[in-house]
Design an enzyme around this catalytic site. Structure first.
Site, short mmCIF file in Angstrom:
data_model
loop_
_atom_site.label_atom_id
_atom_site.label_comp_id
_atom_site.label_asym_id
_atom_site.label_seq_id
_atom_site.Cartn_x
_atom_site.Cartn_y
_atom_site.Cartn_z
N PRO A 2 4.32 -1.53 6.89
CA PRO A 2 4.66 -2.23 7.80
C PRO A 2 6.24 -2.52 7.76
CG PRO A 2 2.56 -3.41 7.46
CD PRO A 2 2.75 -2.41 6.33
N ASN A 3 6.97 -2.43 8.79
CA ASN A 3 8.27 -2.76 8.69
C ASN A 3 9.20 -1.82 7.93
OD1 ASN A 3 8.14 -5.08 10.59
ND2 ASN A 3 7.01 -6.07 8.83
N ARG A 44 16.99 -3.93 8.87
CA ARG A 44 16.33 -5.01 8.42
C ARG A 44 17.10 -5.50 7.04
NH1 ARG A 44 10.51 -4.31 4.87
NH2 ARG A 44 10.42 -6.46 5.53
N TYR A 48 17.40 -4.74 1.26
CA TYR A 48 16.83 -3.43 1.32
C TYR A 48 17.87 -2.38 1.33
CZ TYR A 48 12.46 -6.23 2.13
OH TYR A 48 11.41 -7.14 2.12
N ASN A 96 4.38 1.90 -0.73
CA ASN A 96 4.88 0.75 -0.64
C ASN A 96 4.11 0.08 0.66
OD1 ASN A 96 6.33 -1.51 -0.10
ND2 ASN A 96 8.24 -0.52 -0.05
N ALA A 116 4.41 -5.93 3.30
CA ALA A 116 3.79 -7.29 3.28
C ALA A 116 2.47 -7.19 3.02
CB ALA A 116 4.26 -8.21 4.57
N HIS A 128 0.69 -8.46 -0.18
CA HIS A 128 0.34 -9.62 -0.70
C HIS A 128 -0.90 -10.46 0.07
CE1 HIS A 128 4.45 -9.27 -1.64
NE2 HIS A 128 4.96 -9.27 -0.30
N ASP A 165 -8.97 -2.47 -1.42
CA ASP A 165 -10.54 -1.93 -1.45
C ASP A 165 -10.50 -0.43 -1.11
OD1 ASP A 165 -11.80 -4.24 -2.18
OD2 ASP A 165 -12.56 -4.52 -0.33
N GLU A 222 2.11 1.63 -6.77
CA GLU A 222 2.69 0.60 -6.19
C GLU A 222 4.16 0.67 -6.28
OE1 GLU A 222 0.43 -2.81 -5.10
OE2 GLU A 222 2.31 -3.87 -5.12
N HIS A 230 8.02 -1.15 -4.80
CA HIS A 230 8.76 -2.04 -3.86
C HIS A 230 10.31 -1.77 -3.95
CE1 HIS A 230 5.13 -4.00 -2.61
NE2 HIS A 230 4.72 -4.27 -4.16
N ILE A 231 10.79 -1.55 -2.87
CA ILE A 231 12.36 -1.48 -3.02
C ILE A 231 13.12 -2.72 -3.63
CG2 ILE A 231 14.30 -1.33 -1.71
CD1 ILE A 231 12.52 0.22 0.35
N ARG A 246 11.66 -12.90 -5.63
CA ARG A 246 12.10 -13.74 -4.13
C ARG A 246 11.17 -14.78 -3.83
NH1 ARG A 246 11.84 -8.61 -0.19
NH2 ARG A 246 12.60 -10.33 1.20
N ARG A 285 5.63 -13.55 -2.10
CA ARG A 285 5.89 -12.03 -2.70
C ARG A 285 5.49 -11.92 -4.24
NH1 ARG A 285 8.47 -10.32 1.79
NH2 ARG A 285 9.87 -11.91 2.67
C1 DQA Z 1 8.64 -4.84 -0.02
C2 DQA Z 1 8.55 -6.21 -0.45
C3 DQA Z 1 7.65 -6.95 0.48
O1 DQA Z 1 7.32 -8.25 -0.07
C4 DQA Z 1 7.87 -6.91 1.97
O2 DQA Z 1 7.11 -7.39 2.82
C5 DQA Z 1 8.14 -5.41 2.34
C6 DQA Z 1 9.12 -4.67 1.42
C7 DQA Z 1 9.75 -3.96 -0.73
O3 DQA Z 1 9.72 -2.70 -0.76
O4 DQA Z 1 10.54 -4.50 -1.49
O5 DQA Z 1 7.96 -5.16 3.53
O6 DQA Z 1 7.47 -4.19 -0.26
#
Ligand code: DQA
Length: 143
Positions: free
Chosen positions: A8-9, A16, A21, A73, A76, A79, A86, A97, A99-100, A106, A110
């Site tokens: 998501p996002n 954003r 990011y 990635n 959110a 979390h 699962d 996994e 994360h950028i 943070r 997170r």
């Molecule tokens: C993220 C970190 C997460 O906390 C956040 O909700 C994201 C991006 C990152 O790539 O840093 O959407 O996964």
């Protein structure tokens, strides 16, 4: 044959919170991952969804679709999504996994990842380069 999943996002990259990011877009990230794959001699398929169920299904189907590893990635969902956790646990393929941003530097919420424990490892805070490291591990480092 590697799969890169963004949750998501992450389609909002470039728009954003650029201070967190960066200014590059999801398309830039996906082209970069394909180019890194080519360097490593691996084909890379990139997918993004804002829908948890879609991500679950991509994780479920990855092995039967011929993929040999997944870089994810989860945004959110990292979390709080026990469903994604699962799904990853049900998948025998190696999963990394990514994360950028540096999630540990943070907000408190997170700092918890419910998915990391069922992944081979977690890369956080290295920007897009974290995906490169994940692809390299999935190509060369899986023993
Ligand atoms: C993220 C970190 C997460 O906390 C956040 O909700 C994201 C991006 C990152 O790539 O840093 O959407 O996964």
């Amino acid at each position: 044959m590697l799969l890169v999943l963004n949750g998501p996002n992450l389609n909002r990259l470039g728009l954003r919170e650029p201070g967190v990011y960066g200014a590059q877009t999801l398309e830039d990230l996906e082209r970069q991952c394909e180019a890194w794959g080519a360097e490593l001699g691996e084909s890379v398929t990139c997918r993004q969804s804002n829908y948890e169920g879609q991500l679950l299904e991509w994780v479920h189907e990855a092995q039967e679709q011929g993929f040999t590893g997944i870089a994810i990635n989860p945004g959110a969902l990292t979390h709080y999504s026990y469903a994604l956790r699962d799904a990853i646990a049900s998948q025998p393929l190696p999963v990394v996994e990514v994360h950028i941003s540096n999630v540990d530097a943070r907000e408190e919420f997170r700092h918890t990842s419910v998915t990391a424990a069922v992944c081979r490892g977690k890369i956080s805070g290295l920007g897009f380069f974290g995906y490169r490291l994940a692809l390299e591990y999935l190509t060369e480092g899986v023993g």
